[in-house]
Each structure stands twice: as C-alpha cells, then as structure tokens.
Design an enzyme around this catalytic site. Structure first.
Site, PDB file in Angstrom:
ATOM      1  CB  SER A   1     -38.461   4.963 -35.825  1.00 26.61           C
ATOM      2  OG  SER A   1     -37.257   5.706 -35.829  1.00 26.61           O
ATOM      3  N   PRO A   2     -38.311   5.240 -32.759  1.00 23.46           N
ATOM      4  CG  PRO A   2     -37.381   3.325 -31.809  1.00 23.46           C
ATOM      5  CD  PRO A   2     -38.438   3.772 -32.758  1.00 23.46           C
ATOM      6  CE  LYS A   3     -32.137   3.438 -34.046  1.00 24.96           C
ATOM      7  NZ  LYS A   3     -31.054   3.153 -33.082  1.00 24.96           N
ATOM      8  CG  ASP A   4     -38.629  10.588 -34.853  1.00 18.53           C
ATOM      9  OD1 ASP A   4     -37.933  10.205 -35.800  1.00 18.53           O
ATOM     10  OD2 ASP A   4     -39.840  10.865 -34.968  1.00 18.53           O
TER      11      ASP A   4
ATOM     12  CB  ALA B   1     -32.508  12.195 -34.952  1.00 14.86           C
TER      13      ALA B   1
END
Length: 458
Positions: free
Chosen positions: A147-150, A153
């Site tokens: 996801s774009p949260k990679d 993070a």
C-alpha cells in the site's frame, strides 16, 4: 606474405591457362577455382585490412570530433573478428556490458528496494465509460505492506534513525495507532531493519488485517472505538505505550511513537517520491489529481510536489460519509452531517470505509490543504458498486479507499470531458477488506449497472 598466399599465387599461375578458354573468357571450372583462391587469400589479408580501416576511421573521427555512433544509427559499422580477440578484451567488454546493465536495471536491495516506483496504469473500461483518461497509481504493488503506507513507514523510520531515536537491533519498538495499512507496512519494514512493531487499533476493523499483522510478528492491541478526545482511543494508547516503554528499566531499547497523523515524514515521503513519479510517468501532463485523506499525507505530499510544476492542475479530495473534511474544503468548516467533531465517542467515521475519512485536522492534511481545490462526497453504496464494477470490467480487486478514489475520479472525469487526464490512487487490494467492505458489497442485489447508474445512485 604467408605461406598460404605464396602457395595460392603459385597455384593461380599454373592454372591460369585452365581458367581461361581459348577466347579469353572465364570458364565455369576456372571461376570456381578463382573464387577459392581469392577467399583463402582474403582470409590471410583480413586482419591487416581491418586494422588499417580502424586506424583510418579513428583518425577521421578524431579530426572531425565526431563521437562514435551508437548501434542502430545510420553510420554505425561494426567489423570485428571475435575469434581473434584476446581474453582481456572479452573480459573488458563483459564488464562494460555489466555496468551498463546495472545502470539501467538496478537490482533492488532488501524490502526497502521494493518501495516506490509503482506503475501508473490507464483504466481502459473506466476511461471509456467516463470519456477521459483515468490513470491510477498502482500503490498496492509496493513490496513491503502492499500500500502507499510503505512509503510512509520507511520515511518515518529513516527520519527517526537519522535523529538517533531508533537504533537497529537495540531492542527498540515502534508503536503506532492505525486501522491497518500503516501498521502492516510498519510491521514489515521494522522486521527488515531490526525493530519490533506494536500496533494499537480499533476492534471493529477487518479481521484479515489483524491476522496479517500477527503473522508479521507485530504485537496487536485492539481497543474499543473512541473519539480522539478519549485517552483510550487507539492513537492515544499507542503514544502512551511508547512513553511507558522508554521509561521502563525492565524493557530493552526504547519506544518510538511513529505518529503517522502528525509526523511530517508522512507527507514528505509523497512529496519526495509519489508526486515526482506521477509527473514523470505523465510526461508532465496532469489535469486533476484525486485522492482521499486519512492522515492526509498522500494528497498533501502529491499536491506540494505537483502544484508548483503544474499550477493549473486541480487537486480534489475524495471523502466518505461521516468524514468532516468535505465540508472543510468546500465551506471552511469541519463538520459532518452524521457527527460533529468531539461529540461522538468514536474515531472511526460512520462508514464501512476503512483508511480514509476523519473528523479532525491533522498536521499532514494541513500541510497541503491550501492546495486542495475541490472535494467529492462518496457514500458507502457508491464505493461498493464501483468496486464491483471495476472487478467486472477491469479485473481489479480493489479495497474500500481505492473505490472511494475511483468514484470521485469518475465524477470529476465526467465534468472534464474528452482529452482530459485524471490521476488517482489504487491503495490496496480487496483481500484486506473481505470481512467488512467486500462482505457488504457482495450482498448488493442485482447488476450494479453503468458508471452513470453508479454515480447517480442515491
């Protein structure tokens, strides 16, 4: 000359009478013999001829200051006898080829190397149905948490490491409050960089997210849904757990609260990578960028990257039911018809949509809020019907927030018309939304209809 040449010369002299007939013309037998003689002789002369040719070519190019042409150019000539080349030359060429290949096709290192540079795809069926190009950044292809949260993070961890707040393999734990995607990305990146993850989340999120976090080795602490003013709300709890860890003499390492909602490393990740990638992939031509907002990092970061380059480009917020951001963008007031900030004892907005929508302003959203031009309200019904339509017509199994983005993109695309280009984000797969969003979407009766039917559904 070599012995072969002397032999051929002698042979040619002795047979010359047989080569010509009595009229002075070449006989068929003579032509055959002459061809053999010339071939053998040229084989002996060839290296000298080639060396002479190359010397002349170098002198000519040096005098004219003409660079050596590349393969495929009109005047490219290659005369090489590889059987006569020494091993050092072959090794040198192999090394050159390897370096060129490495420059063009760098092998990613670790899971961090799989984050970013995701494809931008044209959604054919949706583009045809809407009447303009709908392009989607395939952020579900990020390689850590998909996801774009990679990006977020990795950015938060790298910033913390640079400031000395995190030290690999010291026993440090990263704490975060999340409804799933950021936690999954953090759990994966933490494992790769020598940390552990402790995730606090509402107990009503889809169970597959909880299961995945556990399989990634994260500690998962589930709490009842609550408003941000409640100290037991999942974000507040994660902050407190990090403080308790750092203050404890019984636990190794330190506790680090990632704070995705307020940490500027969130929007900076998208400003530094997602936005420039979109600009390059679109050759600098984007009419509208559409995205939802949970933390606000994606829409702010991309807007901050693209607006200075494309001042005429519009940025549009896609907002689900129960979120207050739609009214904040449209009318300057944080208000939702279903709740007023701080009055409901719940953070999760009144929707089955997970990952986007919020009833307060975050630092990440405020960083780019002044660049957001418009907002589109999306209901659960719109999103579920769009998700089913995309499966049937594009073959893409998308998650809830992605469906919200596509509804808003289709709405804006209908207004923009032919020749326009609308870019949005497919955040994650529907595999993480089976027990909530897709369970409800699968229960919708009948055919979802056309795009017009979906957009006009009340």
């Amino acid at each position: 000359m070599g012995r072969i040449t002397e032999f051929i010369t002698s042979l040619a002299s002795s047979l010359w009478a047989r080569i010509l007939d009595n009229k002075g013309k070449v006989t068929s037998t003579g032509g055959f013999l002459l061809g053999i003689a010339l071939t053998l002789a040229f084989k002996d002369f060839y290296p000298d001829l080639e060396a002479s040719y190359r010397r002349q070519l170098r002198q000519l190019r040096g005098a004219r200051s003409i660079p050596h042409p590349a393969p495929g150019q009109v005047d490219y000539v290659r005369l090489e006898d590889h059987t006569r080349r020494n091993s050092k030359a072959l090794v040198a060429d192999t090394e050159d080829a390897r370096r060129t290949h490495d420059d063009e096709h760098v092998v990613p290192e670790g899971i961090e190397g799989l984050i970013g540079n995701t494809p931008l795809i044209k959604l054919r069926a949706l583009s045809e149905a809407v009447g303009c190009d709908i392009l989607a950044k395939a952020e579900f292809l990020n390689g850590a948490g998909n996801s774009p949260k990679d990006r977020v993070a990795l950015s938060m961890i790298e910033h913390a490491e640079a400031e000395g707040l995190l030290v690999p393999n010291r026993g440090d734990v990263v704490y975060e409050g999340t409804v799933g995607s950021t936690g999954i990305s953090l759990a994966a990146v933490c494992r790769a960089r020598g940390y552990r993850a402790h995730i606090c989340m509402p107990n009503d999120v889809s169970t597959e997210k909880v299961d995945l976090l556990s399989k990634l080795g994260a500690t998962v602490e589930r709490v009842r849904p609550a408003s941000i003013v409640d100290q037991e709300q999942f974000v507040n709890l994660a902050r407190r757990r990090a403080e308790e860890h750092s203050a404890s003499s019984d636990q190794p390492g330190k506790g680090f609260f990632a704070d995705q909602f307020e940490n500027p490393a969130n929007y900076l990740a998208h400003q530094a990578s997602t936005g420039p990638e979109i600009y390059a992939q679109c050759d600098g031509r984007v009419d509208v960028f559409v995205a939802g907002a949970g933390t606000g990092g994606t829409i702010s970061g991309v807007a901050l990257a693209l607006k200075p380059l494309l001042p005429k480009m519009k940025v549009v917020l896609a907002d689900p039911r129960g979120s207050g951001l739609y009214n904040k963008v449209k009318y300057g007031v944080m208000f939702s018809a279903t709740e007023t900030e701080g009055t409901r004892r719940r953070h999760q907005v009144d929707s089955i949509i997970e990952g986007v929508g919020i009833t307060r302003l975050t630092a990440n959203f405020e960083a780019g809020m002044h660049l957001i031009d418009d907002a589109v309200k999306v209901t659960d019904e719109h999103a579920m019907r769009m998700a089913r339509w995309v499966v049937e017509n594009e073959g893409l199994f998308i998650g809830a927030s992605s469906a919200v983005n596509l509804v808003a993109a289709a709405n804006i695309g209908k207004e923009m018309g032919k020749g326009s280009r609308v870019v949005t984000v497919i955040c994650d797969s529907g595999n993480r939304h089976l027990t909530r969003f897709w369970k409800a979407a699968g229960e919708l009766s009948g055919d979802v209809g056309t795009i017009e039917d979906i957009l006009n559904h009340v």
